[in-house]
Design an enzyme around this catalytic site. Sequence first.
Site, PDB file in Angstrom:
ATOM      1  N   LYS A 112       0.848  -1.187   0.000  1.00 37.55           N
ATOM      2  CA  LYS A 112       0.000   0.000   0.000  1.00 37.55           C
ATOM      3  C   LYS A 112       0.891   1.247   0.000  1.00 37.55           C
ATOM      4  CE  LYS A 112      -3.949   1.807   2.691  1.00 37.55           C
ATOM      5  NZ  LYS A 112      -4.782   1.521   3.892  1.00 37.55           N
ATOM      6  N   SER A 193      -9.497   1.537   3.136  1.00 37.24           N
ATOM      7  CA  SER A 193      -8.644   2.321   2.268  1.00 37.24           C
ATOM      8  C   SER A 193      -7.636   1.488   1.493  1.00 37.24           C
ATOM      9  CB  SER A 193      -7.910   3.376   3.092  1.00 37.24           C
ATOM     10  OG  SER A 193      -7.043   2.778   4.052  1.00 37.24           O
ATOM     11  N   SER A 217     -10.158  -0.814   7.052  1.00 35.14           N
ATOM     12  CA  SER A 217      -9.420  -0.598   5.810  1.00 35.14           C
ATOM     13  C   SER A 217      -8.723  -1.833   5.257  1.00 35.14           C
ATOM     14  CB  SER A 217      -8.396   0.523   5.993  1.00 35.14           C
ATOM     15  OG  SER A 217      -9.050   1.756   6.142  1.00 35.14           O
TER      16      SER A 217
END
Length: 528
Positions: A112, A193, A217
């Site tokens: 990420k 996210s 997330s």
Amino acid sequence: MRRRLATLPLTLIALLPFAAAQGAEKSTPHSTPLYDASVAQLEARMRAGTLSAVQLTQMFLKRIAAIDRAGPRLNSIIELNPDALREARRIDAARRAGKPLGPLAGIPVLLKDNIDTGDKMMTTAGSLALVGAPAATDAPLVARLRAAGAVILGKTNLSEWANYRSNHSSSGWSGRGGLTRNPYVLDRTACGSSSGSAVAVSAGLTTLAVGTETDGSLVCPGSMNGIVAIKPTLGLISRTGIVPIAHSQDTAGPMARDVADAALLLTVMAGSDPADPATKHANLHKVDYTKFLKADGLKGKRIGVVRAFADGNPAVLRVLDAAVVALRKAGAIVIDPVVIPHLDAYGKDENLTLSYEFKADLNAYLATRHGIPVKTLADVIAFNKAHAAQEMPWFGQSIMIESEARGPLTDPRYLKALAAAKRLSGPEGIDAVLRKDHLDALMAPSNGPAWVVDLVNGDRGGVSSSSPAAVAGYPDITVPAGFVHGLPLGVSFFGTKWSEPTLIEIAYGFEQATHARRDPEFLKHAPI
């Protein structure tokens, strides 16, 4: 009959999902496509000399070009590692030389884009405000991945600032990366996210990925993209070198297509870090989590079903009911339903806690970065205003502005909210129901079906079971459980602090009993 994919040209391998989307013949277990293969399958091929790390990396790079950059344009990857092939060549050379290799030798991993890498890639949390010089060093979890032999393939797109900018945001959108799309139904949210990490794993653009979670997330994108995601106990994995929201809830976690690969990735990443006080006891609790991959892992386990998170949605209830049947058939003792106390009592305390911690934690992180335009949250807010056309075409930064107005972490209001949120979610919440019914774990729908993306109005939201474990800092694993109109649904297993071994046994047993996951088909709209 389809030939083994290892013998096919890499360009053809890269395009195979389009054939699958048109109803092509499915692969047999003995001809698993490389893009769908597990770590164990890939390592076996590399040990046998029928596959190299370079070939595997090249295959994924071609798939990314064909599917992420073109074709359905999933837009899950924000930046590729220009040194990925060099890393793969180094692993191949070490293998040929007979040198000891780690458990992820030659396996591609995506990170990420809020996780520092001390290489040529930037770490931006999806924001143009952080575009500039790369981080000086690897985050400790990245160093652990490299030591295990992983090939860092690139960085994934995300909800900008891990979705901590505006209450009207759209999950999976960032100013730097644009919108990530759900590979099952392209007009639906990929959630966030960690949207890019989940989509990349689901669509076979990487073998493994790392995401992060503050509240939902990892779990939400894992569920809505049909993969396994583990939100570990707070402090099991170092947060040093990760763009933060709040130290009381932030954690990184593994994302994979099956529980075995997720457990292996967790084993590699877990461990203490002197720079992260929360990980003080990580080495005492860390184990080889692959030892808990037991086909009969459900036998005798007492599992409580939290139906409060089903939200009355008939489709979600059908999947949940089927999951309960599967648990019982596999030998679990299911208490259905159970009630977690105080579920609606700590939401305001959580939000206030995050608001205070974001400013303090982000300012501390930004002090470690050089060669970028901002040094404080106030700078980020000013940058967004100055670049509103690029950064705020759809939603603003109300959450950031609220956080900037907060006082220090010595403020009694913050301390009271933090203590209340932890107490009500953990000891008086999850722990209380576990004790009351003598449970090993709790189960609930991870989320409802993915909603249609609406950049104008922002996320529609819906049911989510992530908050109790997220606020308490306890582990939570989402596993594919079924589908609604082509959209994946996951169920979450969560429990008390450091209960990863038990949860992995349960999650693996459930996975083996159901085999609910199937590959995405890149549909334009949800089928009737």
